[in-house]
Design an enzyme around this catalytic site. Structure first.
Site, short mmCIF file in Angstrom:
data_model
loop_
_atom_site.label_atom_id
_atom_site.label_comp_id
_atom_site.label_asym_id
_atom_site.label_seq_id
_atom_site.Cartn_x
_atom_site.Cartn_y
_atom_site.Cartn_z
N PRO A 175 0.76 -1.13 0.17
CA PRO A 175 -0.07 -0.28 0.43
C PRO A 175 0.86 1.08 0.11
CG PRO A 175 -0.61 -1.46 1.85
CD PRO A 175 0.41 -2.35 0.59
N GLU A 176 0.43 2.01 -0.70
CA GLU A 176 1.50 3.33 -1.27
C GLU A 176 0.24 4.53 -0.04
OE1 GLU A 176 3.01 4.18 -4.87
OE2 GLU A 176 2.78 2.12 -5.01
N HIS B 201 -4.37 -16.38 8.35
CA HIS B 201 -3.15 -15.29 8.30
C HIS B 201 -4.01 -14.09 8.81
CE1 HIS B 201 -1.54 -17.30 5.43
NE2 HIS B 201 -3.20 -17.60 4.62
N ARG C 101 2.21 -12.20 4.19
CA ARG C 101 2.95 -12.70 4.16
C ARG C 101 3.63 -11.99 5.40
NH1 ARG C 101 4.95 -11.03 -0.99
NH2 ARG C 101 6.99 -11.38 -0.50
#
EC number: 3.2.2.23
Length: 275
Positions: A2-3, A94, A113
């Site tokens: 995410p930016e 997760h 991740r």
């Protein structure tokens, strides 16, 4: 990852839902996400307190707590927050951290991740922390300007694409938006930052601000896995002009969009518009 627009979208969503509700308990399934506290310390610092506001610093989410602490979160590649009822199903495999409120709702941190990070700091000193003190201004900061960017990069031997990704130079810009900003500013991605003029940086600054604000308005860019709220996707991917459009005609001039690598990052550009 995410930016800036995606993180701001998440901040806006959470500010609308999780403020001023007492925290009842916390559950930590993956302690390594907590970088400077144990699960026991984390719970002790959060329970019976509230989140009073959430801000963004670069790509970091900052949760300001009612006990004058700040929870700093970086989502890294795949981190997501879900605000859901306690009884609502979720992917336990997760979901690594759960903050439960006394209204029966939970804020669940999901990260396939496992690269995300949580830090807790005193409010008066959090900006002195190792990871936050190096974060530069972002293009939407009131103090950001073309002159600021020019002074930062006028001696840099980095390609301008690489320089824009350096969070100690300008924060919040990632691979997607760097491509779009340079295309809009008509600047070739591999030109050395030191070879650009102040006028070039004025174009970069203007386009960075325009593109980032437009993306925020459209809830960010979903290309792979970015989602906000409860599995809502952004819309800005429909407005991308070069990123992901390799081998397609440029929408401005018709030249075929090219893809290359710049410092290991996939980079899209128009060889005509950015010549």
């Amino acid at each position: 990852m995410p930016e800036l627009p995606e993180v701001q979208t998440i901040v806006d969503y959470l500010n609308h839902h999780v403020l001023d509700i007492f925290i009842k308990k916390t559950i930590v399934h993956l302690p390594k996400i907590l970088k400077n506290k144990t699960p026991q310390e984390f719970e002790k610092l959060l329970i019976n307190h509230k989140i009073v506001k959430i801000k963004r610093l670069g790509k970091y989410l900052l949760f300001f707590l009612s006990n004058n602490l700040v929870l700093s979160v970086h989502l890294r590649m795949e981190g997501k927050f879900y605000y859901q009822a306690k009884e609502e199903w979720f992917n336990l495999a997760h979901t690594h951290i759960i903050i439960e409120f006394n209204n029966g709702m939970q804020l669940r941190y999901n990260d396939t991740r496992q690269f995300g990070t949580f830090h807790i700091y005193e409010q008066q000193s959090f900006l002195d922390s190792k990871e936050l003190k190096k974060i530069a201004l972002d293009p939407l900061d009131n103090n950001f300007s073309a002159q600021y960017l020019y002074e930062k990069l006028k001696k840099s031997n980095k390609a301008i694409k690489t320089a824009l990704l350096d969070q100690s130079v300008v924060s919040g810009i990632g691979n997607i938006y760097a491509d779009e900003i340079l295309f809009a500013a008509k600047i070739f991605p591999t030109i050395l930052a030191k070879n650009l003029t102040l006028k070039n940086y004025e174009k970069i600054t203007k386009e960075a601000q325009r593109i980032l604000l437009l993306s925020i308005k459209n809830k960010g860019t979903t290309i792979h896995t970015y989602k906000f709220g409860n599995d809502e996707t952004g819309l800005f991917q429909k407005m991308l002009l070069v990123h992901t459009h390799a081998k397609e005609p440029c929408q401005i001039c018709g030249t075929i969009i090219q893809k290359t690598k710049v410092n290991g990052r996939g980079t899209y550009y128009c060889p005509n518009c950015q010549n």
